[in-house]
Design a protein around this motif. Structure first.
Motif, PDB file in Angstrom:
ATOM      1  N   GLU A  11       5.093   4.893 -10.295  1.00 36.18           N
ATOM      2  CA  GLU A  11       4.005   5.844  -9.929  1.00 36.18           C
ATOM      3  C   GLU A  11       3.756   5.978  -8.453  1.00 36.18           C
ATOM      4  O   GLU A  11       3.505   7.042  -8.039  1.00 36.18           O
ATOM      5  CB  GLU A  11       2.854   5.753 -10.972  1.00 36.18           C
ATOM      6  N   ASN A  14       6.383   7.954  -6.843  1.00 30.76           N
ATOM      7  CA  ASN A  14       6.394   9.198  -7.173  1.00 30.76           C
ATOM      8  C   ASN A  14       5.260   9.733  -6.080  1.00 30.76           C
ATOM      9  O   ASN A  14       5.306  11.021  -5.515  1.00 30.76           O
ATOM     10  CB  ASN A  14       6.090   9.576  -8.568  1.00 30.76           C
ATOM     11  N   LYS A  57      11.694  13.368 -11.239  1.00 30.79           N
ATOM     12  CA  LYS A  57      11.959  13.460 -12.669  1.00 30.79           C
ATOM     13  C   LYS A  57      12.438  12.273 -13.388  1.00 30.79           C
ATOM     14  O   LYS A  57      12.033  11.828 -14.445  1.00 30.79           O
ATOM     15  CB  LYS A  57      12.855  14.606 -12.954  1.00 30.79           C
ATOM     16  N   THR A  60       9.665   9.795 -13.909  1.00 34.29           N
ATOM     17  CA  THR A  60       8.721  10.065 -14.847  1.00 34.29           C
ATOM     18  C   THR A  60       9.395   9.774 -16.158  1.00 34.29           C
ATOM     19  O   THR A  60       8.430   9.459 -17.254  1.00 34.29           O
ATOM     20  CB  THR A  60       8.514  11.497 -14.723  1.00 34.29           C
ATOM     21  N   ASP A  64       7.886   7.487 -18.914  1.00 36.83           N
ATOM     22  CA  ASP A  64       7.689   7.733 -20.349  1.00 36.83           C
ATOM     23  C   ASP A  64       8.453   6.760 -21.287  1.00 36.83           C
ATOM     24  O   ASP A  64       7.563   6.172 -22.331  1.00 36.83           O
ATOM     25  CB  ASP A  64       8.051   9.073 -20.587  1.00 36.83           C
TER      26      ASP A  64
END
Length: 71
Positions: A11, A14, A57, A60, A64
């Motif tokens: 995170e 990102n 991407k 992320t 997930d």
């Protein structure tokens, strides 16, 4: 490294990438002023943009997956 720590690092990564994306045009200003690079900087900017968006991407998607593992 635990799952929560890995998620946090991704995170933060990102967030850093988003800062770079927001300032990408500004960071390339010096290159744009070099007449030897005329026409190449736009291609370079597009390449950087695509690379950074792909990196976000991927991060992320991994976040997930790790969140599903936690459950």
């Amino acid at each position: 490294m635990g799952i929560d720590e890995a998620i946090k690092k991704l995170e933060v990564s990102n967030q850093g990438i988003n800062v770079i994306l927001e300032n990408l045009d500004e960071q390339l200003t010096d290159l744009r002023s070099d007449p030897r690079l005329e026409g190449l900087v736009d291609d370079l900017e597009n390449l950087f943009y695509a690379y950074l968006k792909t990196w976000i991407k991927s991060n992320t998607e991994i976040i997930d997956i790790l969140n599903k593992e936690k459950k």
